[in-house]
Design a protein around this motif. Sequence first.
Motif, PDB file in Angstrom:
ATOM      1  N   GLU A 190      -7.142   9.434 -11.057  1.00 28.16           N
ATOM      2  CA  GLU A 190      -7.555   8.052 -11.276  1.00 28.16           C
ATOM      3  C   GLU A 190      -7.359   7.748 -12.757  1.00 28.16           C
ATOM      4  O   GLU A 190      -7.635   8.610 -13.596  1.00 28.16           O
ATOM      5  N   PRO A 191      -6.904   6.556 -13.098  1.00 32.55           N
ATOM      6  CA  PRO A 191      -6.784   6.233 -14.529  1.00 32.55           C
ATOM      7  C   PRO A 191      -8.156   6.127 -15.189  1.00 32.55           C
ATOM      8  O   PRO A 191      -9.130   5.758 -14.523  1.00 32.55           O
ATOM      9  N   TYR A 192      -8.242   6.485 -16.460  1.00 35.23           N
ATOM     10  CA  TYR A 192      -9.538   6.412 -17.154  1.00 35.23           C
ATOM     11  C   TYR A 192      -9.513   5.519 -18.380  1.00 35.23           C
ATOM     12  O   TYR A 192     -10.550   5.306 -19.018  1.00 35.23           O
ATOM     13  N   TYR A 193      -8.322   4.975 -18.717  1.00 35.76           N
ATOM     14  CA  TYR A 193      -8.249   4.163 -19.947  1.00 35.76           C
ATOM     15  C   TYR A 193      -7.056   3.219 -19.845  1.00 35.76           C
ATOM     16  O   TYR A 193      -5.993   3.612 -19.365  1.00 35.76           O
ATOM     17  N   THR A 194      -7.244   1.982 -20.278  1.00 37.40           N
ATOM     18  CA  THR A 194      -6.139   1.019 -20.298  1.00 37.40           C
ATOM     19  C   THR A 194      -5.655   0.844 -21.724  1.00 37.40           C
ATOM     20  O   THR A 194      -6.450   0.604 -22.638  1.00 37.40           O
ATOM     21  N   ASP A 229       0.369  -3.560 -19.938  1.00 28.79           N
ATOM     22  CA  ASP A 229      -0.745  -2.609 -19.945  1.00 28.79           C
ATOM     23  C   ASP A 229      -0.278  -1.249 -19.430  1.00 28.79           C
ATOM     24  O   ASP A 229       0.562  -1.176 -18.539  1.00 28.79           O
ATOM     25  N   GLU A 230      -0.831  -0.207 -19.993  1.00 31.17           N
ATOM     26  CA  GLU A 230      -0.555   1.149 -19.532  1.00 31.17           C
ATOM     27  C   GLU A 230      -1.876   1.800 -19.156  1.00 31.17           C
ATOM     28  O   GLU A 230      -2.912   1.465 -19.717  1.00 31.17           O
ATOM     29  N   LYS A 231      -1.821   2.729 -18.223  1.00 30.95           N
ATOM     30  CA  LYS A 231      -3.038   3.443 -17.794  1.00 30.95           C
ATOM     31  C   LYS A 231      -2.898   4.917 -18.127  1.00 30.95           C
ATOM     32  O   LYS A 231      -1.899   5.539 -17.763  1.00 30.95           O
ATOM     33  N   TYR A 232      -3.921   5.463 -18.769  1.00 24.12           N
ATOM     34  CA  TYR A 232      -3.927   6.902 -19.035  1.00 24.12           C
ATOM     35  C   TYR A 232      -4.600   7.619 -17.863  1.00 24.12           C
ATOM     36  O   TYR A 232      -5.618   7.143 -17.348  1.00 24.12           O
ATOM     37  N   ALA A 233      -4.030   8.767 -17.482  1.00 26.55           N
ATOM     38  CA  ALA A 233      -4.629   9.582 -16.428  1.00 26.55           C
ATOM     39  C   ALA A 233      -4.325  11.055 -16.696  1.00 26.55           C
ATOM     40  O   ALA A 233      -3.483  11.385 -17.531  1.00 26.55           O
ATOM     41  N   VAL A 234      -5.039  11.901 -15.972  1.00 25.87           N
ATOM     42  CA  VAL A 234      -4.828  13.346 -16.078  1.00 25.87           C
ATOM     43  C   VAL A 234      -3.753  13.736 -15.069  1.00 25.87           C
ATOM     44  O   VAL A 234      -3.745  13.221 -13.952  1.00 25.87           O
ATOM     45  N   ALA A 235      -2.849  14.616 -15.445  1.00 28.73           N
ATOM     46  CA  ALA A 235      -1.789  15.042 -14.532  1.00 28.73           C
ATOM     47  C   ALA A 235      -2.045  16.468 -14.045  1.00 28.73           C
ATOM     48  O   ALA A 235      -2.554  17.309 -14.792  1.00 28.73           O
ATOM     49  N   VAL A 236      -1.717  16.702 -12.774  1.00 30.58           N
ATOM     50  CA  VAL A 236      -1.730  18.068 -12.221  1.00 30.58           C
ATOM     51  C   VAL A 236      -0.385  18.287 -11.531  1.00 30.58           C
ATOM     52  O   VAL A 236       0.371  17.339 -11.315  1.00 30.58           O
ATOM     53  N   ALA A 237      -0.113  19.545 -11.174  1.00 33.37           N
ATOM     54  CA  ALA A 237       1.139  19.841 -10.483  1.00 33.37           C
ATOM     55  C   ALA A 237       1.160  19.128  -9.135  1.00 33.37           C
ATOM     56  O   ALA A 237       0.108  18.927  -8.520  1.00 33.37           O
ATOM     57  N   ASN A 286      -8.844  16.546  -6.776  1.00 33.48           N
ATOM     58  CA  ASN A 286     -10.094  15.992  -6.242  1.00 33.48           C
ATOM     59  C   ASN A 286     -11.260  16.260  -7.185  1.00 33.48           C
ATOM     60  O   ASN A 286     -12.104  15.388  -7.405  1.00 33.48           O
ATOM     61  N   LYS A 287     -11.294  17.462  -7.727  1.00 28.03           N
ATOM     62  CA  LYS A 287     -12.367  17.801  -8.677  1.00 28.03           C
ATOM     63  C   LYS A 287     -12.289  16.900  -9.906  1.00 28.03           C
ATOM     64  O   LYS A 287     -13.303  16.371 -10.379  1.00 28.03           O
ATOM     65  N   ILE A 288     -11.089  16.751 -10.428  1.00 27.07           N
ATOM     66  CA  ILE A 288     -10.889  15.936 -11.632  1.00 27.07           C
ATOM     67  C   ILE A 288     -11.267  14.482 -11.348  1.00 27.07           C
ATOM     68  O   ILE A 288     -11.964  13.835 -12.131  1.00 27.07           O
ATOM     69  N   ASN A 289     -10.829  13.980 -10.195  1.00 28.24           N
ATOM     70  CA  ASN A 289     -11.115  12.584  -9.854  1.00 28.24           C
ATOM     71  C   ASN A 289     -12.605  12.304  -9.733  1.00 28.24           C
ATOM     72  O   ASN A 289     -13.096  11.285 -10.226  1.00 28.24           O
ATOM     73  N   LYS A 290     -13.311  13.220  -9.076  1.00 26.76           N
ATOM     74  CA  LYS A 290     -14.766  13.052  -8.926  1.00 26.76           C
ATOM     75  C   LYS A 290     -15.424  12.938 -10.289  1.00 26.76           C
ATOM     76  O   LYS A 290     -16.279  12.097 -10.525  1.00 26.76           O
ATOM     77  N   SER A 291     -15.025  13.829 -11.165  1.00 27.60           N
ATOM     78  CA  SER A 291     -15.613  13.879 -12.499  1.00 27.60           C
ATOM     79  C   SER A 291     -15.255  12.620 -13.303  1.00 27.60           C
ATOM     80  O   SER A 291     -16.110  12.025 -13.964  1.00 27.60           O
ATOM     81  N   ILE A 292     -14.008  12.201 -13.216  1.00 29.03           N
ATOM     82  CA  ILE A 292     -13.579  11.000 -13.943  1.00 29.03           C
ATOM     83  C   ILE A 292     -14.316   9.769 -13.417  1.00 29.03           C
ATOM     84  O   ILE A 292     -14.818   8.947 -14.191  1.00 29.03           O
TER      85      ILE A 292
END
Length: 271
Positions: free
Chosen positions: A132-136, A228-236, A244-250
Amino acid sequence: MKKFTKTLAMVTAVVIAAMALTACGAQKKDETAGKSTDAAQTSTETKTIKFGTNAEFPPFEFVSNKGGVIGEFDGIDMAMAKQIAEDNGMKAEINNMEFDSLLVALQNGQLDAVIAGMTVTDERKEAVDFSEPYYTATQVMIVKNDSPITKASDMADKKIAVIQGYTGETVVKDMGYKYEAFKKGTDAIMELMNGKTDVVVIDKATAEKYIKDNDGIKAVEDSEAFEDEKYAVAVAKGNTELLNKINKSIEKMIADGTVNELAAKYAVAED
Ligand code: ARG
């Protein structure tokens, strides 16, 4: 007295140089207490999330200089990485590398996740999966205070600097303008300060940090030219378990205001 002062200045210079070397050498280092060496990684041991970043992007990631001690990775993303790990009973390990290498390292399994103020793009989505994006964010143009540049099209006949592999490079390339690509934001800013380039295109929050640190430069926005750009965390690709873990936390950090608090804190923090 003069001589003493000079000697002191020299000693200080040597110490600073040594510290700078330490910072450069600190390519890999644990963010949370307790190293997890391979030998120690047993089933009873806390698991580690290997995060990759490029600590050249304040306020999201930078090598801190608190009280003259260089070495800690700090910033919005670093705090989030720590929290993501903590929320899942894991430890965060931070691996600092070139921005260009991050997604490759993720694909070949060297990293579990990338947290690097990274913009979600269609091209990157072909290679990795995003949280999920966390910053615009948006791109801005950093220019000298007396620059005639007031909109993106004013760059057409100007010397443009971008950072290699950043979305700012893609944006300028797509506008069809010539540019020079630098390895680091600070290198591009140096060119601007020296009058060797007219404009640096980079993400807004990082631009604001550079403007705070350097006299005589300002940010010019053009919301029609820069989307606008969205920052998100990337996984393989396909690593849904970690995603899923990262998304819950974000989601939790967005809902409870943590992300906003971190953004506010690091916007004014010294780096
Ligand atoms: N948002 C831009 C991009 O995704 C720049 C990110 C740079 N991040 C960094 N940690 N150096 O391309």
